[in-house]
Scaffold this motif. Sequence first.
Motif, PDB file in Angstrom:
ATOM      1  N   VAL A 201       9.819  -0.508  -3.822  1.00 45.53           N
ATOM      2  CA  VAL A 201      10.107   0.612  -4.726  1.00 45.53           C
ATOM      3  C   VAL A 201      10.076   0.140  -6.179  1.00 45.53           C
ATOM      4  CG1 VAL A 201      11.922   2.206  -5.467  1.00 45.53           C
ATOM      5  CG2 VAL A 201      11.383   1.959  -3.038  1.00 45.53           C
ATOM      6  N   THR A 202      10.716  -0.986  -6.437  1.00 41.18           N
ATOM      7  CA  THR A 202      10.720  -1.533  -7.803  1.00 41.18           C
ATOM      8  C   THR A 202       9.306  -1.876  -8.256  1.00 41.18           C
ATOM      9  OG1 THR A 202      12.916  -2.471  -7.393  1.00 41.18           O
ATOM     10  CG2 THR A 202      11.723  -3.296  -9.301  1.00 41.18           C
ATOM     11  N   ALA A 203       8.495  -2.431  -7.342  1.00 41.29           N
ATOM     12  CA  ALA A 203       7.127  -2.817  -7.688  1.00 41.29           C
ATOM     13  C   ALA A 203       6.259  -1.598  -7.988  1.00 41.29           C
ATOM     14  CB  ALA A 203       6.520  -3.642  -6.564  1.00 41.29           C
ATOM     15  N   ILE A 204       6.434  -0.536  -7.216  1.00 34.99           N
ATOM     16  CA  ILE A 204       5.638   0.677  -7.457  1.00 34.99           C
ATOM     17  C   ILE A 204       5.975   1.264  -8.818  1.00 34.99           C
ATOM     18  CG2 ILE A 204       5.278   3.065  -6.715  1.00 34.99           C
ATOM     19  CD1 ILE A 204       5.467   2.055  -3.814  1.00 34.99           C
ATOM     20  N   TYR A 205       7.250   1.322  -9.157  1.00 31.56           N
ATOM     21  CA  TYR A 205       7.608   1.822 -10.486  1.00 31.56           C
ATOM     22  C   TYR A 205       7.132   0.864 -11.583  1.00 31.56           C
ATOM     23  CZ  TYR A 205      10.270   5.845  -8.911  1.00 31.56           C
ATOM     24  OH  TYR A 205      10.616   7.065  -8.368  1.00 31.56           O
ATOM     25  N   TYR A 206       7.109  -0.422 -11.280  1.00 35.50           N
ATOM     26  CA  TYR A 206       6.618  -1.407 -12.250  1.00 35.50           C
ATOM     27  C   TYR A 206       5.150  -1.161 -12.578  1.00 35.50           C
ATOM     28  CZ  TYR A 206       5.429  -5.959 -14.267  1.00 35.50           C
ATOM     29  OH  TYR A 206       4.974  -6.963 -15.100  1.00 35.50           O
ATOM     30  N   VAL A 207       4.314  -1.004 -11.562  1.00 40.45           N
ATOM     31  CA  VAL A 207       2.886  -0.798 -11.826  1.00 40.45           C
ATOM     32  C   VAL A 207       2.620   0.604 -12.366  1.00 40.45           C
ATOM     33  CG1 VAL A 207       2.170  -2.522 -10.132  1.00 40.45           C
ATOM     34  CG2 VAL A 207       2.341  -0.130  -9.432  1.00 40.45           C
ATOM     35  N   LEU A 208       3.512   1.550 -12.059  1.00 40.60           N
ATOM     36  CA  LEU A 208       3.377   2.891 -12.628  1.00 40.60           C
ATOM     37  C   LEU A 208       3.467   2.834 -14.149  1.00 40.60           C
ATOM     38  CD1 LEU A 208       3.281   6.003 -11.993  1.00 40.60           C
ATOM     39  CD2 LEU A 208       5.785   5.951 -12.127  1.00 40.60           C
ATOM     40  N   ASP A 209       4.353   1.980 -14.653  1.00 38.81           N
ATOM     41  CA  ASP A 209       4.582   1.884 -16.098  1.00 38.81           C
ATOM     42  C   ASP A 209       3.708   0.838 -16.785  1.00 38.81           C
ATOM     43  OD1 ASP A 209       6.580   3.842 -16.045  1.00 38.81           O
ATOM     44  OD2 ASP A 209       8.146   2.367 -15.588  1.00 38.81           O
ATOM     45  N   ALA A 210       3.157  -0.107 -16.019  1.00 37.52           N
ATOM     46  CA  ALA A 210       2.413  -1.222 -16.620  1.00 37.52           C
ATOM     47  C   ALA A 210       0.966  -0.811 -16.880  1.00 37.52           C
ATOM     48  CB  ALA A 210       2.470  -2.442 -15.704  1.00 37.52           C
ATOM     49  N   ALA A 211       0.674  -0.428 -18.112  1.00 34.59           N
ATOM     50  CA  ALA A 211      -0.637   0.116 -18.461  1.00 34.59           C
ATOM     51  C   ALA A 211      -1.770  -0.894 -18.284  1.00 34.59           C
ATOM     52  CB  ALA A 211      -0.618   0.616 -19.906  1.00 34.59           C
ATOM     53  N   ASP A 212      -1.437  -2.188 -18.244  1.00 39.42           N
ATOM     54  CA  ASP A 212      -2.477  -3.212 -18.119  1.00 39.42           C
ATOM     55  C   ASP A 212      -2.721  -3.639 -16.673  1.00 39.42           C
ATOM     56  OD1 ASP A 212       0.036  -4.330 -17.977  1.00 39.42           O
ATOM     57  OD2 ASP A 212      -0.536  -6.201 -18.959  1.00 39.42           O
ATOM     58  N   VAL A 213      -2.034  -3.012 -15.727  1.00 41.17           N
ATOM     59  CA  VAL A 213      -2.237  -3.341 -14.311  1.00 41.17           C
ATOM     60  C   VAL A 213      -3.098  -2.269 -13.665  1.00 41.17           C
ATOM     61  CG1 VAL A 213      -1.138  -3.685 -12.073  1.00 41.17           C
ATOM     62  CG2 VAL A 213      -0.037  -4.569 -14.141  1.00 41.17           C
ATOM     63  N   SER A 214      -4.214  -2.692 -13.077  1.00 36.62           N
ATOM     64  CA  SER A 214      -5.092  -1.753 -12.379  1.00 36.62           C
ATOM     65  C   SER A 214      -5.774  -2.476 -11.225  1.00 36.62           C
ATOM     66  CB  SER A 214      -6.139  -1.167 -13.334  1.00 36.62           C
ATOM     67  OG  SER A 214      -6.967  -2.189 -13.851  1.00 36.62           O
ATOM     68  N   GLY A 215      -6.471  -1.707 -10.403  1.00 33.43           N
ATOM     69  CA  GLY A 215      -7.134  -2.279  -9.240  1.00 33.43           C
ATOM     70  C   GLY A 215      -6.164  -2.495  -8.102  1.00 33.43           C
ATOM     71  N   SER A 216      -6.504  -3.385  -7.193  1.00 31.20           N
ATOM     72  CA  SER A 216      -5.683  -3.613  -6.006  1.00 31.20           C
ATOM     73  C   SER A 216      -4.445  -4.436  -6.342  1.00 31.20           C
ATOM     74  CB  SER A 216      -6.505  -4.305  -4.915  1.00 31.20           C
ATOM     75  OG  SER A 216      -7.043  -5.520  -5.404  1.00 31.20           O
ATOM     76  N   VAL A 217      -3.313  -4.063  -5.729  1.00 29.92           N
ATOM     77  CA  VAL A 217      -2.050  -4.788  -5.893  1.00 29.92           C
ATOM     78  C   VAL A 217      -1.441  -4.975  -4.510  1.00 29.92           C
ATOM     79  CG1 VAL A 217       0.287  -4.718  -6.828  1.00 29.92           C
ATOM     80  CG2 VAL A 217      -1.617  -3.896  -8.213  1.00 29.92           C
ATOM     81  N   ASN A 218      -1.209  -6.217  -4.122  1.00 28.18           N
ATOM     82  CA  ASN A 218      -0.592  -6.507  -2.828  1.00 28.18           C
ATOM     83  C   ASN A 218       0.914  -6.315  -2.923  1.00 28.18           C
ATOM     84  OD1 ASN A 218      -3.054  -7.206  -1.672  1.00 28.18           O
ATOM     85  ND2 ASN A 218      -2.838  -9.381  -2.169  1.00 28.18           N
ATOM     86  N   LEU A 219       1.437  -5.356  -2.168  1.00 27.80           N
ATOM     87  CA  LEU A 219       2.874  -5.105  -2.144  1.00 27.80           C
ATOM     88  C   LEU A 219       3.483  -5.859  -0.967  1.00 27.80           C
ATOM     89  CD1 LEU A 219       2.990  -1.304  -3.048  1.00 27.80           C
ATOM     90  CD2 LEU A 219       3.278  -3.278  -4.548  1.00 27.80           C
ATOM     91  N   VAL A 220       3.631  -7.158  -1.167  1.00 25.50           N
ATOM     92  CA  VAL A 220       4.221  -8.059  -0.181  1.00 25.50           C
ATOM     93  C   VAL A 220       5.069  -9.077  -0.925  1.00 25.50           C
ATOM     94  CG1 VAL A 220       2.375  -7.850   1.549  1.00 25.50           C
ATOM     95  CG2 VAL A 220       2.177  -9.562  -0.261  1.00 25.50           C
ATOM     96  N   ALA A 221       6.026  -9.667  -0.233  1.00 27.62           N
ATOM     97  CA  ALA A 221       6.831 -10.744  -0.810  1.00 27.62           C
ATOM     98  C   ALA A 221       5.960 -11.991  -0.979  1.00 27.62           C
ATOM     99  CB  ALA A 221       8.027 -11.034   0.091  1.00 27.62           C
ATOM    100  N   PRO A 222       6.356 -12.911  -1.858  1.00 29.53           N
ATOM    101  CA  PRO A 222       5.522 -14.090  -2.122  1.00 29.53           C
ATOM    102  C   PRO A 222       5.560 -15.147  -1.028  1.00 29.53           C
ATOM    103  CG  PRO A 222       7.506 -14.155  -3.456  1.00 29.53           C
ATOM    104  CD  PRO A 222       7.507 -12.821  -2.768  1.00 29.53           C
ATOM    105  N   ASN A 223       6.401 -14.941  -0.005  1.00 26.27           N
ATOM    106  CA  ASN A 223       6.549 -15.957   1.047  1.00 26.27           C
ATOM    107  C   ASN A 223       6.344 -15.358   2.430  1.00 26.27           C
ATOM    108  OD1 ASN A 223       7.390 -18.278  -0.676  1.00 26.27           O
ATOM    109  ND2 ASN A 223       9.103 -16.916  -1.148  1.00 26.27           N
ATOM    110  N   PRO A 224       5.072 -15.167   2.848  1.00 26.64           N
ATOM    111  CA  PRO A 224       4.827 -14.702   4.217  1.00 26.64           C
ATOM    112  C   PRO A 224       5.308 -15.741   5.222  1.00 26.64           C
ATOM    113  CG  PRO A 224       2.783 -15.434   3.175  1.00 26.64           C
ATOM    114  CD  PRO A 224       3.833 -15.453   2.108  1.00 26.64           C
ATOM    115  N   VAL A 225       5.629 -15.277   6.419  1.00 25.71           N
ATOM    116  CA  VAL A 225       6.144 -16.187   7.451  1.00 25.71           C
ATOM    117  C   VAL A 225       5.378 -15.955   8.741  1.00 25.71           C
ATOM    118  CG1 VAL A 225       8.469 -16.328   6.487  1.00 25.71           C
ATOM    119  CG2 VAL A 225       7.933 -14.504   8.110  1.00 25.71           C
TER     120      VAL A 225
END
Length: 295
Positions: A201-225
């Motif tokens: 949820v925080t990440a989606i709102y982050y990219v919603l407001d970040a005008a310089d972010v576009s294209g694909s964004v992986n919504l995953v934690a940085p440590n897959p297991v």
Amino acid sequence: MNILMTGGTGFIGRQLIASGQQHAFTVLTRQSSPVFASANVKVINTLQDLSDLNEFDAVINLAGEPIVGRRWSDAQKQKIRASRIQTTQQLVELFERSSSAPDVFLSGSAIGIYGDTGEQKVDEFSDIAHNQNDFAQTLCRDWEAEACNVKNSRLVLLRTGIVLGDGGALAQMLPAFKFGFGGPLATGNQYMSWIHLQDIVTAIYYVLDAADVSGSVNLVAPNPVTNAQFTKSLAKACGRWAPFRVPKCALKLLLGESSQLLTDSQRIIPSQLLNNKFEFAYPNIDEAFSDLRSL
């Protein structure tokens, strides 16, 4: 912002609305009288109620028939595809008819677009080998291709992993673990790329407001297991053992083709978020499970 949202009654959509009290939402839903944790929500039952998107600042497109938990019959596959692609097509048409289109279009996708990547670390900048026999991968590819027809607004493709929260995939896993019947799936060596509900949820709102972010964004934690690590952490959080390994053949017998969602390996890295200094509240699996009090 004045936001048009599809999928607003889903697991992620509801939490987005509950966390976005400062925004006004118009939610597309087939439910007759949905209840939201926000007073600033208007409901429409069809996109045909809109002639254009001029009144909106942003569109968040999360619509989609659940892909997990049932066999993929031909009819179910068609339902899964139509719920995503046809809705996205209708939104694209509304963008084209708008004289003052929304500034940003966040459109759903999934890490299924990468296919089975084994132990290889993969991010948004990796080359993708397309397997035409992989339904999930083809679905995500076609879904994203439709969204890319929006040309004059900032486009972000939300490639979502396994979302951990009070509901969703975790709700389907918990009963077995709570009764001590949990265990690794197949070899247990396959990687699982996950994210805590709060972080997505925080990440989606982050990219919603970040005008310089576009294209694909992986919504995953940085440590897959690996699945074995995931199983061990979940069992520990439940205060149970997880001794029962489920063979791949049993998963195939039970779920058919859709069992690939449990046995394919995806070691996905959220480079776009990390490069933009996004801070995860729950970067590690043990932290995520310890926060989920309902366990």
